[in-house]
Write a protein that holds these residues in place. Structure first.
Motif, PDB file in Angstrom:
ATOM      1  N   ARG A  61       0.804  -1.224   0.000  1.00 48.78           N
ATOM      2  CA  ARG A  61       0.000   0.000   0.000  1.00 48.78           C
ATOM      3  C   ARG A  61       0.840   1.279   0.000  1.00 48.78           C
ATOM      4  N   LEU A  62       2.128   1.130  -0.107  1.00 50.56           N
ATOM      5  CA  LEU A  62       3.007   2.293  -0.129  1.00 50.56           C
ATOM      6  C   LEU A  62       3.718   2.392  -1.473  1.00 50.56           C
ATOM      7  N   VAL A  63       4.068   3.635  -1.847  1.00 50.77           N
ATOM      8  CA  VAL A  63       4.842   3.841  -3.065  1.00 50.77           C
ATOM      9  C   VAL A  63       5.990   4.787  -2.737  1.00 50.77           C
ATOM     10  N   LEU A  64       6.993   4.772  -3.646  1.00 46.23           N
ATOM     11  CA  LEU A  64       8.138   5.669  -3.513  1.00 46.23           C
ATOM     12  C   LEU A  64       8.000   6.772  -4.545  1.00 46.23           C
ATOM     13  N   CYS A  65       8.044   8.033  -4.061  1.00 43.52           N
ATOM     14  CA  CYS A  65       7.856   9.178  -4.956  1.00 43.52           C
ATOM     15  C   CYS A  65       9.152   9.970  -5.063  1.00 43.52           C
ATOM     16  N   ILE A 120      11.092   3.802   6.174  1.00 40.63           N
ATOM     17  CA  ILE A 120       9.759   3.239   6.279  1.00 40.63           C
ATOM     18  C   ILE A 120       9.742   1.956   5.481  1.00 40.63           C
ATOM     19  N   ARG A 121       9.675   0.849   6.191  1.00 41.30           N
ATOM     20  CA  ARG A 121       9.738  -0.478   5.567  1.00 41.30           C
ATOM     21  C   ARG A 121      10.993  -0.630   4.710  1.00 41.30           C
ATOM     22  N   GLY A 122      12.117  -0.104   5.239  1.00 39.72           N
ATOM     23  CA  GLY A 122      13.394  -0.298   4.574  1.00 39.72           C
ATOM     24  C   GLY A 122      13.734   0.726   3.520  1.00 39.72           C
ATOM     25  N   GLU A 123      12.891   1.710   3.284  1.00 40.14           N
ATOM     26  CA  GLU A 123      13.156   2.739   2.287  1.00 40.14           C
ATOM     27  C   GLU A 123      13.133   4.108   2.949  1.00 40.14           C
ATOM     28  N   MET A 124      14.062   4.978   2.586  1.00 37.70           N
ATOM     29  CA  MET A 124      14.146   6.299   3.183  1.00 37.70           C
ATOM     30  C   MET A 124      13.004   7.203   2.690  1.00 37.70           C
ATOM     31  N   SER A 125      12.461   7.984   3.649  1.00 39.21           N
ATOM     32  CA  SER A 125      11.448   8.978   3.328  1.00 39.21           C
ATOM     33  C   SER A 125      11.921  10.311   3.887  1.00 39.21           C
TER      34      SER A 125
END
Length: 818
Positions: A61-65, A120-125
Motif C-alpha cells: 500500500r506504499l509507493v516511492l515518490c 519506512i519499511r526499509g526505504e528512506m522517506s
C-alpha cells in the motif's frame, strides 16, 4: 452564528486582532460567546513536483515518490495516498518541519509531530506529501492535496494559498445574535458594524445586476398567489454548469463555520447566504415541469419529500413553491428531493425571494424543522437584497462551475414597500442617554451603518435601510447611537434620583420569605434555582393535580415542552448532579412558581391557567458530614420533619403532620402538613425506584409547601410569653396505644386537655416488645405544667387526670402499669 475572521476581513479589514474584534463586537451588542482557532502556520512547506512513482519493494500500500522541491533538488518520499501520481504538484513538508497532525485518519484531535528523514519499511522517506486535512485546510482526508498544474515548483506553499484565497489559519467567532439583529446574520452584516466601530472601509463585492425580463423571462414564468406571504420572488438562470466539488477556498469557508460541502452549486448558495444573509435555492431547471414557478399557500395537509429524503406532512397554510404539476420546495425552509441539483444537472434556476417572517416561523415550528434559511427568514431579511444575492450566486457559478448566465431576470414584486423614515431629535437622545453628543456626531454614527440622516429643523430625518427591519421608532435610533458611541463611554451621572419605596411591613410575604431563607441557610440548606420548563413526560409524571399540565406553545426544545406543576423534578435533577459529582450530604431549598390548568369556575389572570409560589425543601445522604466524635447516619423523615416544623413555628404557624391517605407512584410514604385546618403541603419520602432513576441510592426526603397558603396563616404579630415567676412542674405519663397510632395527635390531645396549665408536651420514649401486649406500643410523654402561681398537688393531679381521660376517650389509650 459562526463568523470567520478571515472571511470577515474580505469586507472590512481593521488593524485589529481577533480578540480585539470580538471585544468591539460584544460591546456593540453582537455578543461573542466563544472563540475557536483553526489551522496552523505552514511557513516551512513548499510546492513539490512528483516526477516519478515507484512500487515500494516491501509494502503493497506504499509507493516511492521522486519529488522535486526546487530545480536542483529531488528527494524520495514514501507515500500511501491512493490518489498519488506522477506529474502532480503537491504541498511538501520537508524533514524538520513540525506540523499539528491528526491523531488518526479523519480525526479532529491533533498533536505536534516533527518530521524526520527515516526509513519506512526499509526505504528512506525525506519528508511528507500532505493532504488538506493534515494541513488543517479542509476535512478532505481521502488523499493528498493536488495543486494546479501551473503551481511553481519550490514556491512557499503559503504564497500559493494566498494567491488562491486560502487561509492556513483562522479564528471563528460564535456570535449570540439577539432576535432583532437579523441584519448581522451574515459576514457582510457583521462587517458593517465592524466598519462603523473601527473606521475600516466596508467593501461589498461588485456584481453586475441584470435587467428585468429578457430570455430568462421568456423561458420561465413566476406567479405569486399570496403576495402577503411572498412579497417578492427573483429568478435567474445559469446553464451549461458542471457540477463537481467546490474549490478548496470555498470548501474551507464553509467548513470553518460548521457546514459540510456538498457540490459547487449548493456550496455557492450556502456561501452567498452566509456572505450577505439572503437565503437562496438552486433548482435543477430541467426537472421543473412546464418551466413554471407558482408561489402560494396549501389549502390542505400536503405530503412532501424534502432534500433530506424525509417525507413530511405539511399542514394547511404552508407556503409552497410549485411547478406546473407539484410542490417543489417548502418556501423559506427546505427544497424538495425531486428538483435538487445533482451531478447530472446542467441548468440551474436560482431562487432569491422575500418571505413573510410569520409564515415561515409557523411552518418551521409545525414541521420542527429549522434550517439556516428559515432562521433568517423568520427574523426578516433585507427587503431589497434579492437581486444582488441572486446575481452574486450566478457570477460565482459562471466562475467556478463553468456556466453561462442567461441574460435578464424575473422579478415578481407586486407591492414594493415605501421607504421608511424616522426623525431623531438630538435633545431627546441626549436626555435618554445622559450624554452631550453633537448632532453631527449622531449623524456620523447613523450613516456609518447605512442610515441616511438628513439634518432638518427638528433634528435628523433618517431613512431606514431595508436590511434593518428592527428599526421603527426614534428610540431604536437612539439605541444605535448609544451602542456605536460606546456604552462604556456614556458617563455616570454625579447624582441619581432614587424613587421612594415603601419598606416591607413586618409579616409581609416578602419578609416571611426572607426569614425562611435565613432559617434554612442557618440549618445548612443551600438555595437553588431551576428551570420552570420541563419535558412534557416529566411534567405529567410529577403532576399532582387532577387537571392537565400546562404545555408551552412552540417549545424551542422537547426539554421545555411544559411548565412545571411542582418544584420536585428540578430538585431531583440538582440532587442527581451533586451526587454524581461526589456530594453526599445534600441539603437544598427553592422558592419558585408552579403552574396548573385552572378549573372552569376559577378566575385567573391568564385564562385557563393558574399559578402560585411554592417552597421546596429536600435532603438526602448523611445527616451531617463525617466527624470523629459521632457515628454517621442517613437522613430520615424525622430530620426533615423537624426542619419544617421549626421553620413554620418560627414564622408563627405551628403545623400538624398527619399520614397521607393516598400517594402517587413516585412517593414511598408522605405526611400532610396543615396549620389551623389550612392545608400547607406535604412531606414525602421519594420511592426508591424513582430515586434510583436519578442515580440516588439513599433515601430522598422532600417537603413542598404552598407558600401563599403559609403566608395566609402565619402570625403577623409576634407573641411574647414571659418566663414563669414560679417553678414549672414536669410529670411523665406512659400509655399503651395501637402500634400503628401516630404520636402527634396524642401530644395535641394532651396539650388541649391540660390547657391552660400545659406549656409543653413531648415524646421521650417509645417501646415495643417484652411486657407490651401484641399489636400495641408504649408511648411515654413528658408534660410541663406552669401557671402564674405555685401549683398545688390537687391542681397537678386534676390536670394529669384530665389528660389521661382525654387520651383514653380519644385514642383508646390505657395507662401503662409497669
Amino acid at each position: 452564528m459562526d463568523c470567520s475572521i478571515q472571511w470577515l476581513r474580505r469586507y472590512a479589514a481593521p488593524q485589529a486582532d481577533a480578540d480585539t474584534i470580538a471585544d468591539l463586537l460584544t460591546m456593540a451588542g453582537l455578543e461573542v460567546d466563544g472563540i475557536a482557532r483553526y489551522g496552523q502556520p505552514l511557513d516551512d512547506l513548499v510546492i513539490g513536483h512528483i516526477e516519478a512513482v515507484h512500487t515500494h519493494p516491501n509494502a503493497d500500500r506504499l509507493v516511492l515518490c521522486d519529488v522535486a522541491t526546487n530545480p536542483d533538488a529531488t528527494v524520495q518520499i514514501v507515500c500511501g495516498a491512493p490518489n498519488v501520481a506522477a506529474g502532480q504538484r503537491v504541498p511538501v513538508a520537508p524533514a524538520g518541519t513540525t506540523l499539528q497532525l491528526p491523531t488518526e485518519k479523519g480525526s479532529d484531535e491533533r498533536q505536534p509531530i516533527t518530521l524526520e528523514a527515516r526509513e519506512i519499511r526499509g526505504e528512506m522517506s525525506n519528508g511528507m506529501i500532505c493532504s488538506a486535512h493534515e494541513l488543517g485546510l479542509t476535512s478532505d482526508a481521502s488523499g493528498i492535496m493536488v495543486l494546479d498544474d501551473e503551481a511553481p515548483v519550490g514556491m512557499p506553499f503559503v504564497e500559493y494559498l494566498q494567491a488562491h484565497n486560502i487561509t492556513p489559519t483562522d479564528t471563528v467567532l460564535d456570535i449570540d445574535l439577539t432576535p432583532n439583529r437579523a441584519d448581522a446574520a451574515s459576514h457582510i452584516g457583521v462587517a458593517r458594524d465592524l466598519s462603523a466601530l473601527t473606521g475600516a472601509p466596508l467593501h461589498r463585492p461588485n456584481v453586475d445586476l441584470p435587467d428585468e425580463g429578457g430570455p430568462v423571462a421568456e423561458r420561465f414564468s413566476v406567479s405569486i398567489a399570496d403576495a402577503e406571504a411572498c412579497p417578492r420572488y427573483v429568478a435567474l438562470c445559469v446553464e451549461d454548469v458542471e457540477v463537481g466539488p467546490s474549490p478548496v477556498w470555498l470548501q474551507q469557508r464553509l467548513e470553518r463555520i460548521g457546514l459540510r460541502p456538498r457540490n459547487v452549486i449548493v456550496d455557492i448558495t450556502n456561501f452567498v447566504l452566509h456572505e450577505c444573509g439572503q437565503p437562496l435555492h438552486a433548482f435543477d431547471a430541467d426537472t421543473l415541469h412546464g418551466n413554471e414557478i407558482h408561489v402560494g399557500t396549501a389549502t390542505e395537509d400536503t405530503p412532501f419529500t424534502t432534500l433530506d429524503d424525509q417525507e413530511r406532512t405539511c399542514p394547511a397554510g404552508t407556503l409552497f413553491i410549485r411547478d406546473a404539476e407539484r410542490p417543489v420546495a417548502i418556501a423559506g425552509v427546505m427544497g424538495g428531493a425531486d428538483t435538487e441539483v445533482t451531478e447530472d444537472t446542467t441548468t440551474v434556476l436560482i431562487e432569491s425571494a422575500y418571505f413573510d417572517p410569520s409564515h415561515i416561523r409557523r411552518t418551521a415550528k409545525a414541521l420542527a424543522l429549522q434550517t439556516d434559511s428559515s432562521y433568517r427568514f423568520e427574523r426578516g431579511v433585507d427587503r431589497d437584497g434579492q437581486v444582488w444575492a441572486a446575481a452574486r450566486a450566478a457570477d460565482l457559478m459562471v466562475k467556478l462551475a463553468g456556466g453561462t448566465r442567461v441574460n435578464g431576470m424575473i422579478d415578481a414584486h407586486p407591492h414594493p414597500p415605501e421607504p421608511r423614515t424616522v426623525t431623531l431629535r438630538p435633545e431627546r437622545a441626549n436626555a435618554l442617554l445622559g450624554t452631550d453628543l453633537a448632532r453631527a456626531d449622531m449623524q456620523t454614527h447613523l450613516e456609518s451603518i447605512g442610515i441616511a440622516a438628513e439634518p432638518t429643523g427638528e433634528g435628523l430625518r433618517c431613512t431606514l435601510p431595508t436590511w434593518r427591519p428592527d428599526l421603527a421608532i426614534e428610540e431604536d435610533l437612539i439605541e444605535e447611537v448609544a451602542r456605536l458611541h460606546g456604552y462604556d463611554r456614556i458617563p455616570r451621572p454625579e447624582r441619581i434620583q432614587i424613587p421612594a419605596r415603601i419598606a416591607d411591613l413586618p409579616g409581609s410575604e416578602r419578609t416571611h420569605r426572607n426569614e425562611a431563607r435565613q432559617l434554612l441557610r442557618g440549618a445548612g440548606f443551600r438555595e437553588i434555582y431551576t428551570n420552570s420548563m420541563l419535558p412534557l413526560e416529566v411534567a405529567e409524571q410529577f403532576n399532582p393535580h387532577d387537571t392537565p399540565v400546562v404545555e408551552t406553545q412552540n417549545p424551542i426544545s422537547r426539554e421545555m415542552a411544559a411548565l412545571r406543576p411542582r418544584l420536585l423534578p428540578g430538585a431531583l435533577r440538582v440532587l442527581q448532579h451533586n451526587h454524581n459529582h461526589g456530594q453526599d450530604a445534600i441539603r437544598l431549598f427553592e422558592f419558585g412558581r408552579v403552574m396548573r390548568r385552572a378549573t372552569a369556575d376559577e378566575a385567573t389572570q391568564v385564562p385557563g391557567t393558574t399559578e402560585h409560589e411554592a417552597l421546596l425543601i429536600a435532603a438526602t445522604g448523611p445527616d451531617a458530614p463525617r466527624h470523629w466524635d459521632r457515628a454517621a447516619r442517613n437522613t430520615d423523615v424525622y430530620d426533615l420533619k423537624g426542619t419544617v416544623a421549626d421553620l413554620l413555628s418560627a414564622l408563627g404557624a405551628p403545623a400538624q403532620f398527619t399520614p397521607s391517605t393516598s400517594t402517587p407512584r413516585y412517593v414511598a410514604y408522605a405526611l400532610d402538613i396543615a396549620a389551623d385546618d389550612v392545608a400547607l403541603g406535604t412531606l414525602a419520602c421519594i420511592h426508591p425506584d424513582t430515586a434510583a432513576h436519578y442515580d440516588l441510592d439513599e433515601a430522598v426526603l422532600v417537603a413542598e409547601l404552598d407558600w401563599e397558603a403559609v403566608s395566609r396563616v402565619v402570625d403577623t404579630q409576634p407573641g411574647y410569653q414571659p418566663v414563669p415567676r414560679v417553678p414549672v412542674v414536669e410529670r411523665d405519663l406512659a400509655v399503651l396505644v395501637d402500634a400503628n397510632a401516630p404520636v402527634g395527635p396524642l401530644l395535641d390531645t394532651a396539650k388541649d386537655a391540660g390547657a391552660p396549665l400545659v406549656q409543653q408536651a413531648d415524646l421521650f420514649d417509645l417501646y415495643e416488645g417484652k411486657g407490651i401486649p401484641s399489636g400495641q406500643k408504649s408511648v411515654a410523654l413528658s408534660v410541663r405544667l406552669a401557671a402564674d402561681h405555685t401549683l398545688t398537688d390537687s391542681e397537678i393531679d386534676a390536670c394529669m387526670d384530665s389528660i389521661t381521660s382525654a387520651l383514653q376517650h380519644t385514642h383508646s389509650a390505657t395507662l401503662r402499669q409497669q
